[in-house]
Design an enzyme around this catalytic site. Structure first.
Site, PDB file in Angstrom:
ATOM      1  CE  LYS A  81      -3.940   1.845   2.734  1.00 34.18           C
ATOM      2  NZ  LYS A  81      -4.720   1.631   3.985  1.00 34.18           N
ATOM      3  CB  SER A 156      -8.184   3.357   3.145  1.00 36.55           C
ATOM      4  OG  SER A 156      -7.257   2.730   4.008  1.00 36.55           O
ATOM      5  CB  SER A 180      -8.228   0.440   5.979  1.00 36.15           C
ATOM      6  OG  SER A 180      -8.958   1.641   5.995  1.00 36.15           O
TER       7      SER A 180
END
Lengths: 492, 96
Positions: A81, A156, A180
């Site tokens: 990420k 997210s 997330s």
């Protein structure tokens, strides 16, 4: 070897490499072809670095040729990420304020992946500063769900979930502050695992809410999630909040099965608020667990109903303090200003998107003189209640279970104008972060529209062994093996 | 009950140069979120201690030993403006 190597699990790819049936270079090539076929549509990566990846794959192949035992991640293509620092590789956090930022160091989790021989292929898209539940808040445009490109992948960590589902990485790291990792895993039909707070170092993870943030893996199987967890977990002197004791041993009990397992259904989160198809898949899984010898009962944890509201005061409060560092002085975007204060206020206004701005304002308000006790102070007390409720429940059961997300993947744009509706996507995942224990989402079925449904398992802090044992049992019972339809190459 | 917010003051504290249209929009959204959060006021949490951190930890310090640090040039290389070994910013004090 049958099929495309890009579809292999980490365990199967490692076994094939060990047996000399597959090279790291060939595996990387398969993943590169898959990314070329899917990325124009999905936009799950913000940065791809195949040059660096080729070098890492060549190093793994050379070591394999020398007969070295490199462990289960050697030569495995993984993604990270974009809120984890990668030395010399752009790290934007999905924000305009960090556009062009090239960190001078690796996050500890990234360094540990590299040390394990994993092949880092790129950085995945995300909601700006990890604030969001759909990856629509990225300053670089949304990621699309591999199961239906008209829908969001969740967030997210939506990019990390999407690449594992699409086959453009075999595993990925994400971060989970209020769900997330688990919520996008649920919406993309993959496994997403948030370890106990403090088990994975946050050094080099761009901070959102420091008392809640935790790094964890996305994979196609629970066993692969255990492999990535083992690689990145463990004390790190660079993170003062990282846990000092031993990392829980999870491997030996992974296949112990559900017999005798005490499973508690969280009444407040397993009822009406969920879509019928989600609830049906959840109930079906519970019946299968019971049929296989687990002891299933329903428990009431009253504070769960208040956890969402407490979270949306605590997380913004911590974010408003953490994001004060983005001021145009040391890195990132700077706009002109006659004074340093004007420069900062202009840079921050242009650098942050609407959701980040909203949360900074909310957190600043909640921490400001006169309102602190009514909002932030009160939310911290509710957090104590959540911890107490969990502790009470875990005296009676080994694990707690809920649907991961009350809905399957929603349409792009559907909730962007209604922050409250978006926040409700996290109602099932937030309590785990407030409590500090581990949680995992396992895919258990598809709804009528062919969209994946996730089943969440929670355990007490440091309860990773029983968590992964239960998750593995759910995985085996559900037998979820569907994959998204292959992309029709490069249609945007 | 709508929660009154001095949004201009909050924006100033947060160092965000918002337009008046933006302040109006964010002010309304914050009001709605805080109204939802008002449910917390109904809870009886008298005497409950606050939790700032999920795990009991205290003074987690590493040994005070000299270690390698980040390379200064590499760090300064990310700065929007610099002068020698310093970060350079617009004036923050009026000239005497």
């Amino acid at each position: 070897m049958n099929g495309d190597p890009a579809d292999l699990t980490i365990a199967a790819a490692a076994a094939a490499m060990c047996a000399g049936e597959l090279s790291a270079a060939a595996l990387l090539d398969a993943v590169r072809r898959r990314a070329a076929a899917t990325e124009a549509q999905l936009h799950a990566y913000l940065t791809l670095d195949f040059e660096g990846a080729e070098q890492a794959a060549a190093a793994a192949d050379a070591a394999l040729a020398r007969g070295e035992d490199l462990g289960p991640l050697a030569g495995i293509p993984v993604a990270v990420k974009d809120n984890m620092c990668t030395r010399g590789m752009e790290t934007t956090c999905g924000s305009r304020i960090l556009s062009g930022y090239h960190p001078p160091y690796d996050a500890t989790a990234v360094a540990r992946l590299r040390a394990a021989g994993a092949v880092l292929i790129g950085k995945t898209n995300m909601d700006e500063f990890a604030m969001g539940s759909s990856t629509e808040n990225s300053a670089y445009g949304p990621t699309r769900n591999p199961w239906d490109p008209e829908r969001v992948p969740g967030g997210s960590s939506g990019g990390s979930a999407a690449v594992v589902a699409a086959g453009s990485a075999l595993g990925a790291l994400g971060s989970d502050t209020g769900g997330s990792i688990r919520q996008p895993a649920s919406l993309c039909g993959v496994v997403g695992f948030k370890p106990t707070y403090g088990l994975v170092s946050r050094y080099g993870l761009v901070a959102f809410a420091s008392s809640l943030d935790q790094i964890g893996p996305f994979t196609r199987t629970v066993a692969d999630a255990a492999t990535l967890f083992e690689a990145v977990a463990g004390h790190d002197p660079s993170d003062a909040t990282s846990y000092r004791g031993p990392v829980p041993e999870v491997r030996s009990t992974l296949e112990a099965g559900p017999a005798g397992l005490r499973v508690g259904v969280v009444a407040e989160l397993a009822g009406e608020g969920n879509e019928p198809a989600v609830l049906a898949a959840f109930t079906r899984t519970l019946e299968a667990l019971q049929g296989a010898g687990a002891e299933v009962r329903e428990l009431s944890l009253p504070s769960m109903s208040y956890a969402l509201d407490a979270y949306y005061l605590i997380a913004p409060a911590e974010c408003s303090a953490n994001l004060a560092r983005f001021d145009g002085v040391r890195y990132g975007l700077r706009l002109p200003g006659d004074t340093v204060e004007e420069m900062m206020a202009a840079s921050r206004r242009d650098g942050f998107g609407p959701e980040v701005t909203r949360r900074i304002l909310l957190g600043t308000y909640a921490l400001s003189a006169g309102y602190y006790e009514a909002f932030y102070g009160r939310a911290q007390k509710v957090r104590t209640r959540v911890i107490e409720d969990f502790a009470r429940a875990y005296r009676e059961v080994d694990v707690l279970v809920t649907p991961t997300s009350p809905t399957t993947a929603f349409r792009i744009g559907e909730r962007t104008d209604d922050p409250l509706a978006m926040y409700l996507a996290d109602v099932g995942t937030i309590p785990c972060n407030l409590g500090g224990g581990p949680g995992i989402s396992v895919p258990v079925g598809l709804d009528g529209q062919g969209l994946p449904i996730g089943f969440q398992v929670l355990a007490p802090p440091l309860g990773e062994a029983v968590l992964l044992r239960a998750a593995r049992a759910v995985e085996a019972l559900a037998g979820f093996s569907a994959r998204p339809a292959p992309a029709t190459s490069g249609v945007g | 009950m709508p929660v009154p917010i001095d949004i201009a003051k909050v924006a100033r504290l947060a160092r965000l140069a918002l337009t008046s249209e933006e302040m109006e929009r964010y002010g309304a959204q914050l009001g709605a979120i805080l109204e939802h959060a008002a449910s917390l006021q109904a809870l009886d949490i008298e005497g409950v201690p606050p939790t700032a951190h999920p795990l009991p930890m205290l003074n987690a310090l590493r040994p005070d030993e000299v270690e390698e640090t980040l390379d200064r040039e590499e760090v300064l290389g990310q700065a929007p403006d610099r002068e020698g070994p310093y970060f350079r910013v617009p004036p923050f004090m009026e000239e005497a």
